[in-house]
Design an enzyme around this catalytic site. Structure first.
Site, mmCIF file in Angstrom:
data_model
loop_
_atom_site.group_PDB
_atom_site.id
_atom_site.type_symbol
_atom_site.label_atom_id
_atom_site.label_comp_id
_atom_site.label_asym_id
_atom_site.label_seq_id
_atom_site.Cartn_x
_atom_site.Cartn_y
_atom_site.Cartn_z
ATOM 1 N N CYS A 104 0.849 -1.184 0.000
ATOM 2 C CA CYS A 104 0.000 0.000 0.000
ATOM 3 C C CYS A 104 0.888 1.239 0.000
ATOM 4 C CB CYS A 104 -0.893 -0.012 1.242
ATOM 5 S SG CYS A 104 -1.990 1.400 1.376
ATOM 6 N N HIS A 146 -8.990 -3.691 -2.389
ATOM 7 C CA HIS A 146 -8.079 -2.868 -1.590
ATOM 8 C C HIS A 146 -8.542 -1.406 -1.584
ATOM 9 C CE1 HIS A 146 -3.815 -1.858 -0.283
ATOM 10 N NE2 HIS A 146 -4.229 -0.682 -0.729
ATOM 11 N N GLU A 147 -8.858 -0.860 -2.762
ATOM 12 C CA GLU A 147 -9.267 0.547 -2.846
ATOM 13 C C GLU A 147 -10.635 0.771 -2.195
ATOM 14 O OE1 GLU A 147 -6.938 2.544 -3.437
ATOM 15 O OE2 GLU A 147 -5.601 1.053 -4.317
ATOM 16 N N HIS A 150 -10.124 1.076 1.492
ATOM 17 C CA HIS A 150 -9.642 2.403 1.900
ATOM 18 C C HIS A 150 -10.799 3.356 2.144
ATOM 19 C CE1 HIS A 150 -5.345 2.435 1.993
ATOM 20 N NE2 HIS A 150 -5.219 1.944 0.772
#
Length: 184
Positions: A104, A146-147, A150
């Site tokens: 990341c 993953h995004e 976030h």
């Protein structure tokens, strides 16, 4: 000859938000204004992602608490996926669960074997407010998950357990960028 502009060419590189900053742990707000400020944000996200040599970047990683991310990421067949999603919602994460190395830009220099589904579907909008659906497999599915994490205030370290979590926490404490934030 290439048609259209190169993503990020008009953007400015912004400082990355690192683990320990509150912006990474707070769920982001939906975008309600699809105007020029949003277009500028997407350009800045691309410029910052490319400068940091990443494959995806969420708005809170540059300190903006809005639901937006960009990506320029290959899948496992080395097909390039390039785009952005505004107000994304992860509507499917299924298939085989694969543990693979994940890093990341907000935890620079670190990575850990993280479990993710090998198929993901994200729905949202373009910068102009048009509906968009993005399908990902393999590494690109990992990027989409993953995004989206976030934007919910999570980082990949939150998926770790046991010795992987302890090992990453120790590496975070020793990282030169670490500012005394608690464990990952």
């Amino acid at each position: 000859m290439r048609h259209g502009s190169i993503p990020g060419a008009r953007g400015r590189v912004r400082p990355l938000t690192l683990l320990g900053a509150a912006a990474l742990r707070e769920p982001c707000r939906d975008v309600t204004d699809f105007g020029s400020d949003l277009a500028d944000l997407v350009e800045d996200l691309f410029a910052t992602m490319y400068a940091a040599q990443g494959v995806g970047l969420a708005a809170n990683q540059i300190g903006v608490g809005l639901r937006v991310f960009v990506y320029d990421c290959p899948d496992d067949e080395d097909v390039r996926h390039l785009g952005h999603v505004v107000n994304p919602r992860l509507v499917e994460a299924d298939g085989v669960v694969v543990r693979g190395p994940e890093g990341c830009l907000s935890l620079p220099g670190l990575e850990a074997g993280t479990e993710r589904h090998d198929h993901a579907v994200v729905e949202g909008f373009t910068v102009t407010g048009e509906p968009v659906t993005v399908h990902g497999t393999g590494f690109f599915a990992r990027c989409l998950q993953h995004e989206c994490d976030h934007l919910e205030g999570r980082v990949y370290a939150d998926h770790l357990t046991g010795w992987r979590k302890r090992r990453l926490a120790g590496r975070i404490r020793r990282a030169p960028w670490h500012r005394g934030a608690g464990p990952a």
